[in-house]
Design an enzyme around this catalytic site. Sequence first.
Site, PDB file in Angstrom:
ATOM      1  N   HIS A  39      -5.416   6.370  -6.122  1.00  0.00           N
ATOM      2  CA  HIS A  39      -5.502   6.379  -4.293  1.00  0.00           C
ATOM      3  C   HIS A  39      -5.791   8.205  -4.744  1.00  0.00           C
ATOM      4  CE1 HIS A  39      -3.588   3.051  -1.865  1.00  0.00           C
ATOM      5  NE2 HIS A  39      -4.405   2.964  -2.856  1.00  0.00           N
TER       6      HIS A  39
ATOM      7  N   SER B 138      -0.768  -1.521  -4.791  1.00  0.00           N
ATOM      8  CA  SER B 138      -1.430  -0.292  -4.385  1.00  0.00           C
ATOM      9  C   SER B 138      -2.027   1.384  -4.030  1.00  0.00           C
ATOM     10  CB  SER B 138      -3.118  -0.632  -4.315  1.00  0.00           C
ATOM     11  OG  SER B 138      -4.273   0.169  -3.869  1.00  0.00           O
TER      12      SER B 138
ATOM     13  N   ASN C 183       0.941  -1.060   0.201  1.00  0.00           N
ATOM     14  CA  ASN C 183       0.247  -0.023   0.089  1.00  0.00           C
ATOM     15  C   ASN C 183       0.983   1.393  -0.014  1.00  0.00           C
ATOM     16  OD1 ASN C 183      -2.620   1.817   0.584  1.00  0.00           O
ATOM     17  ND2 ASN C 183      -1.049   2.332   2.060  1.00  0.00           N
ATOM     18  N   GLU C 184       0.858   1.833  -1.193  1.00  0.00           N
ATOM     19  CA  GLU C 184       1.491   3.521  -0.968  1.00  0.00           C
ATOM     20  C   GLU C 184       2.767   3.572  -0.772  1.00  0.00           C
ATOM     21  OE1 GLU C 184      -0.676   6.547   0.849  1.00  0.00           O
ATOM     22  OE2 GLU C 184      -2.445   5.494   0.156  1.00  0.00           O
ATOM     23  N   ASP C 185       3.680   2.212  -0.886  1.00  0.00           N
ATOM     24  CA  ASP C 185       4.602   2.906  -0.884  1.00  0.00           C
ATOM     25  C   ASP C 185       5.450   3.252  -2.203  1.00  0.00           C
ATOM     26  OD1 ASP C 185       4.644   1.620   1.120  1.00  0.00           O
ATOM     27  OD2 ASP C 185       5.734  -1.122   0.706  1.00  0.00           O
TER      28      ASP C 185
END
Length: 873
Positions: A511, A493, A440-442
């Site tokens: 996102h 994501s 997530n969002e790395d």
Amino acid sequence: MTSTKSYLSKNWTFAQLKDTSSGDFGEWLSCSEMPTTVHAELIKQKKIPDPFLGMNEWEVQWVGEATWVFKTTFSVSDEELKKSGANLVFEGLDTYASVNLNGHQILETNNQFVTYRADVKRLLVPGDSNVLVITFPSTFLKGKDLEERHGKLALWNGDSSRLHVRKAQYNYGWDWGPVLLTVGPWRPIYLHTYTAYVSDYRLSTVLSPEFSEATLFAAVTLTPPIATATARVTLKSSDNVVRQEEIKWSQGGAGKLEWNIPIGGKKDEVDLWWPVGYGEQKLYDVEIQVIDERGDMLDELLSRIGFRDAQVIQEPLIDQEGRSFLFQVNGVRIFCGGSNWIPADSFLTTVPEDRYRSWLQLMVDGNQNMVRVWAGGIYESDIFYDICDELGIMVWQDFAFGCGQYPAYDEFIERLIPEAEQNVVRVRHHPSLVIFAGNNEDYQVAESLKLELDYSDETSDFRSTNFPARYIYERVLPDIVERLSDVHYHRASPYSGFHKPTTDKNYGDLHQWNVWHGSQEPWHNWDILAGRFVSEFGMQGFPDIRTVDYWLDGKKEERYPQSRTMNQHNKADGFERRLELYLVENFKHAFDIESYVYYTQVMQAETLASAYRLWRRNWRGKGREYTAGALVWQLNDCWPVTSWAIVDYFLRPKPAYFAIARELRQHTIGMTRREVKLPSGDGRSAAFFTLDTSVEVWGTNSQLSDKPAKLVLEAFDLDVAEWRWKEEKEVILAANSSTELWKGQVPGQPLRHGYSEPVRTIIISGRLLSGDGAVLARYVNWPEPFKYIKFPSVEALNLKLEVTKPDSPSDAEQIRLSSDRPIKGIVLSVEGEGDVKWSDQAIDLVPGDEQVVQAWGLKGRKIHTRFLGDGSA
């Protein structure tokens, strides 16, 4: 001799080890249950204050920095000792632990997400004197040690040492969750004795291109291998045996079979599993029984599967740049409307099966068909995926890497590989599981820090760069997923692919946090903020006032929106400014706590409903799936808090939950209103121009066939009760698509020639009616911002609530709402003990279109209403 599992669930005690060198323990306490964690036990026994109340979170931080010891004694029977194998199995230890059996160390653990198995055959003694001791040093301090050795890395949320630790990352604190570093045996422990057992099995299903036949592949591994044993595999539906066969072992104790089964309704056929709203959720049991040459049962297990084909389609689009990112199940392209899921509690051992079921049933009741299991939590319990299978909720599963510059040194990779392998194997058979995502969002963290990130590089190892985790996301995880499952893998994501940054709205998933975070756009801009699949977006809203009062814990002096305790229960950076920014731009609002709760809730409802409404419009048919999904951040809370959740910690839906449910019905109607400034003459004058206000109307249909309907548009002037406008037309809602229905000037709104000219407050109601006159969909479009509206007096509205008692006490009461003038944002409530389950909230009402709300649990209590312009602000 049958393989047996004896769960060690009794006789557990625990204590704090205050001095490791001297063995100085604090008070030994009995565990109330097993599995458990230290915080949960200390709260039950009133040894620490409840961290969910007031400011108590900061009173318990010492728990996560202490060393804790759990101890039990257990019995081993002579029959168990006669078996050739005996293992102690630890399904989850949180997180670092040293395990000792009868004075011998048998295990060292370092990963909360891994199941550990220790051979203890030689250490067991007959009778009830077997002593198991588990010592948990502080994971927080272990993480600090790792950080000192390997370096401090960047992140969003929590302490940076979390990046080195394979533990649920949200325990370190998030912008919606507390800092509560749990510790203890959080999943079951059992003694496994056997002659041989099934150590691995894989069930894969493949459908023929025309969906007329299903192929089931089964692979079974026996440990230790016994050449003379056989495995009987049985495929069963709820009422009959579909297929049964015995398989022999190849070298190494492995056996395989392949069945081709027709798809249909007959006894020896199978039916497909469908997401909710598209068909039945047909499930089948696969029973595996391993039998020795004497006919004795060695081991048996049961797994539940479904037959379905799930694909992620990324293909060029018609008339727009980029590619689609959509989910196709059994050949049907599906608009995914759903939610993000965080862990159900800060203390996961306190979450029973029925609570999981309640959460997921709320999704189905709210017309949602996809849940994303977010990376900063856990790989969920088996029951979570079982319920998703039963309810038809598609699962997007992240790997447990969230918002950070994760390392990839050798020791870290060694800890990671069994975690990824075990959890892929554990959940891969679930028909609800449709995608794995690497993190997530790395990649967004890497982009924001300008780390070494060349998206066109598809060959490097990456471990020598300052973004070494690319090795994990692009090498380790995709290999594991491809080798061990049939599930689609997505690197992250959000992730765009095609060598594009994560912010590219034309590729991959997005996102979209430029509402609330980022540029803090008005929510009215959702249409221009759309992506191909919006997997996160959100808006905060206060929870139910009862939840607020719960965390205030009787402190009346703190019962106002800006109090210290209120701030403690909102973890988002800058939340006061951002809440107030969106409130002050859109509403006239008051600051008493009841009003503040109401206005933030209505704001959240308006914001999120607008997103789903505008993005479903972008689902325009095959080749034009410009937006293929929207997953709100977030469904749930892990403690009582003000957050982006649409249902609060106590399972109390906020108005936003109902607003989203309306936008995800099979049939919906949407509108957007635009004011356009048209220059006069040659266009050079700034003084002379025309202001034209237009409205566009569309409908959506998620059914797979066209839907005839009647479009009914009505307009009302809020200031002139006598003025009405109406237009009707027959329309066809295209199958599995949105359809443009009407476009024109706002009825009754004259062209204006200056900003000082008055604006008529025109409210437009749109309904879609079926052939028998039933309402398929409704939506009321109001001029915005709402703060400019002069609402009629409450008396002029003549709002009526007529309650019809049910025939049975278990049935819902019917509340019929009607009014003489349009009303915006009606929220119903009652006082007293016990929650009411409402079928709808945040209702817009117009004359001539009465609405019915169902309510369970009124118990004769008076219904209170709150709406915009009711005199409370």
